[in-house]
Design a protein around this motif. Structure first.
Motif, mmCIF file in Angstrom:
data_model
loop_
_atom_site.group_PDB
_atom_site.id
_atom_site.type_symbol
_atom_site.label_atom_id
_atom_site.label_comp_id
_atom_site.label_asym_id
_atom_site.label_seq_id
_atom_site.Cartn_x
_atom_site.Cartn_y
_atom_site.Cartn_z
ATOM 1 N N GLY A 98 0.822 -1.214 0.000
ATOM 2 C CA GLY A 98 0.000 0.000 0.000
ATOM 3 C C GLY A 98 0.849 1.253 0.000
ATOM 4 O O GLY A 98 0.499 2.259 -0.630
ATOM 5 N N ASP A 99 1.975 1.206 0.689
ATOM 6 C CA ASP A 99 2.884 2.358 0.720
ATOM 7 C C ASP A 99 3.732 2.459 -0.543
ATOM 8 O O ASP A 99 4.125 3.552 -0.946
ATOM 9 N N LEU A 100 4.040 1.340 -1.160
ATOM 10 C CA LEU A 100 4.958 1.349 -2.294
ATOM 11 C C LEU A 100 4.278 1.545 -3.650
ATOM 12 O O LEU A 100 4.890 2.101 -4.566
ATOM 13 N N ILE A 101 3.061 1.088 -3.782
ATOM 14 C CA ILE A 101 2.391 1.176 -5.083
ATOM 15 C C ILE A 101 2.135 2.647 -5.396
ATOM 16 O O ILE A 101 1.575 3.380 -4.590
ATOM 17 N N PRO A 102 2.541 3.061 -6.587
ATOM 18 C CA PRO A 102 2.362 4.481 -6.949
ATOM 19 C C PRO A 102 0.897 4.826 -7.195
ATOM 20 O O PRO A 102 0.059 3.946 -7.367
ATOM 21 N N GLY A 103 0.627 6.111 -7.223
ATOM 22 C CA GLY A 103 -0.735 6.590 -7.429
ATOM 23 C C GLY A 103 -1.160 6.565 -8.889
ATOM 24 O O GLY A 103 -2.238 7.023 -9.222
ATOM 25 N N TYR A 104 -0.333 6.044 -9.746
ATOM 26 C CA TYR A 104 -0.666 5.964 -11.171
ATOM 27 C C TYR A 104 -0.686 4.500 -11.599
ATOM 28 O O TYR A 104 -0.164 3.634 -10.910
ATOM 29 N N ARG A 105 -1.284 4.264 -12.736
ATOM 30 C CA ARG A 105 -1.374 2.906 -13.259
ATOM 31 C C ARG A 105 -0.018 2.500 -13.848
ATOM 32 O O ARG A 105 0.563 3.225 -14.641
ATOM 33 N N ILE A 106 0.439 1.328 -13.467
ATOM 34 C CA ILE A 106 1.706 0.819 -13.999
ATOM 35 C C ILE A 106 1.417 0.072 -15.293
ATOM 36 O O ILE A 106 0.595 -0.847 -15.312
ATOM 37 N N VAL A 107 2.098 0.472 -16.342
ATOM 38 C CA VAL A 107 1.958 -0.201 -17.626
ATOM 39 C C VAL A 107 3.343 -0.688 -18.024
ATOM 40 O O VAL A 107 4.279 0.109 -18.127
ATOM 41 N N LEU A 108 3.462 -1.987 -18.228
ATOM 42 C CA LEU A 108 4.753 -2.532 -18.636
ATOM 43 C C LEU A 108 5.060 -2.104 -20.074
ATOM 44 O O LEU A 108 4.152 -2.010 -20.906
ATOM 45 N N ALA A 123 15.197 3.049 -16.749
ATOM 46 C CA ALA A 123 15.432 1.606 -16.645
ATOM 47 C C ALA A 123 15.201 1.123 -15.215
ATOM 48 O O ALA A 123 14.581 0.069 -14.992
ATOM 49 N N GLN A 124 15.679 1.897 -14.227
ATOM 50 C CA GLN A 124 15.470 1.537 -12.818
ATOM 51 C C GLN A 124 13.985 1.564 -12.467
ATOM 52 O O GLN A 124 13.487 0.683 -11.771
ATOM 53 N N GLN A 125 13.291 2.580 -12.966
ATOM 54 C CA GLN A 125 11.855 2.701 -12.695
ATOM 55 C C GLN A 125 11.094 1.518 -13.291
ATOM 56 O O GLN A 125 10.212 0.955 -12.649
ATOM 57 N N ARG A 126 11.438 1.114 -14.503
ATOM 58 C CA ARG A 126 10.790 -0.040 -15.133
ATOM 59 C C ARG A 126 11.046 -1.321 -14.342
ATOM 60 O O ARG A 126 10.143 -2.136 -14.143
ATOM 61 N N LYS A 127 12.280 -1.482 -13.891
ATOM 62 C CA LYS A 127 12.631 -2.680 -13.121
ATOM 63 C C LYS A 127 11.834 -2.717 -11.806
ATOM 64 O O LYS A 127 11.302 -3.753 -11.423
ATOM 65 N N TYR A 128 11.744 -1.577 -11.142
ATOM 66 C CA TYR A 128 11.009 -1.470 -9.890
ATOM 67 C C TYR A 128 9.526 -1.769 -10.111
ATOM 68 O O TYR A 128 8.915 -2.553 -9.379
ATOM 69 N N GLU A 129 8.930 -1.176 -11.134
ATOM 70 C CA GLU A 129 7.504 -1.375 -11.396
ATOM 71 C C GLU A 129 7.195 -2.822 -11.775
ATOM 72 O O GLU A 129 6.196 -3.384 -11.342
ATOM 73 N N SER A 130 8.083 -3.447 -12.550
ATOM 74 C CA SER A 130 7.814 -4.840 -12.905
ATOM 75 C C SER A 130 7.955 -5.748 -11.682
ATOM 76 O O SER A 130 7.215 -6.724 -11.527
ATOM 77 N N ALA A 131 8.882 -5.431 -10.784
ATOM 78 C CA ALA A 131 9.025 -6.206 -9.545
ATOM 79 C C ALA A 131 7.782 -6.048 -8.661
ATOM 80 O O ALA A 131 7.340 -7.021 -8.027
ATOM 81 N N LEU A 132 7.222 -4.847 -8.624
ATOM 82 C CA LEU A 132 5.987 -4.641 -7.852
ATOM 83 C C LEU A 132 4.850 -5.479 -8.421
ATOM 84 O O LEU A 132 4.086 -6.093 -7.671
ATOM 85 N N LEU A 133 4.753 -5.522 -9.745
ATOM 86 C CA LEU A 133 3.688 -6.297 -10.372
ATOM 87 C C LEU A 133 3.857 -7.793 -10.142
ATOM 88 O O LEU A 133 2.873 -8.521 -9.988
ATOM 89 N N ARG A 134 5.084 -8.269 -10.091
ATOM 90 C CA ARG A 134 5.335 -9.699 -9.837
ATOM 91 C C ARG A 134 4.975 -10.101 -8.423
ATOM 92 O O ARG A 134 4.569 -11.216 -8.166
ATOM 93 N N SER A 135 5.133 -9.184 -7.486
ATOM 94 C CA SER A 135 4.860 -9.529 -6.094
ATOM 95 C C SER A 135 3.379 -9.485 -5.865
ATOM 96 O O SER A 135 2.776 -10.161 -5.164
#
Length: 135
Positions: A98-108, A123-135
């Motif tokens: 809840g604290d980590l998920i951004p307020g915007y929609r993540i699109v791979l 590149a770091q932002q993409r890696k972080y967002e894809s890791a959030l989606l995997r978890s």
């Protein structure tokens, strides 16, 4: 004959007393065992709380750097024999996400977007967002 009957009665009383004592001993052992199990469970819960708090803290301090630690919470939840610990792990995971998920929609990014060169920050932002989606 009366002496034999008295002896038989004394033997029966002695056996009953021994049986009663055996049951008392067994009951005391079971109570001790239950108390030991309860203490063991309390210790396990306290250790799990400490571990989960440490994981959550590192995730919230530097999420991009430590995002892989979110899977440790899932492992604790999946592998713990204790329902209390599984509940704690689930609550921890919900709060952290809840604290980590951004307020915007993540699109791979699409394959076409992945092929294009991007800055290190993107590149770091993409890696972080894809890791959030995997978890």
């Amino acid at each position: 004959e009366e002496d034999e009957e008295e002896e038989d009665m004394e033997e029966e009383a002695t056996e009953e007393g021994q049986n009663l004592q055996h049951h008392k001993d067994e009951s005391a052992r079971q109570q001790l065992s239950k108390a030991q199990q309860a203490m063991r469970e309390i210790k396990m819960v306290m250790e799990a709380k400490s571990t989960l708090a440490e994981i959550a803290e590192t995730l919230l301090e530097a999420p991009e750097k430590n995002i892989k630690r979110i899977s440790e919470i899932a492992k604790i939840m999946a592998n713990s024999p204790s329902l209390k610990i599984r509940k704690l792990a689930l609550m921890t995971q919900v709060e952290v996400l809840g604290d980590l998920i951004p307020g915007y929609r993540i699109v791979l990014p699409t394959d076409e977007e992945k092929a294009k060169p991007v800055t290190k920050l993107v590149a770091q932002q993409r890696k972080y967002e894809s890791a959030l989606l995997r978890s």
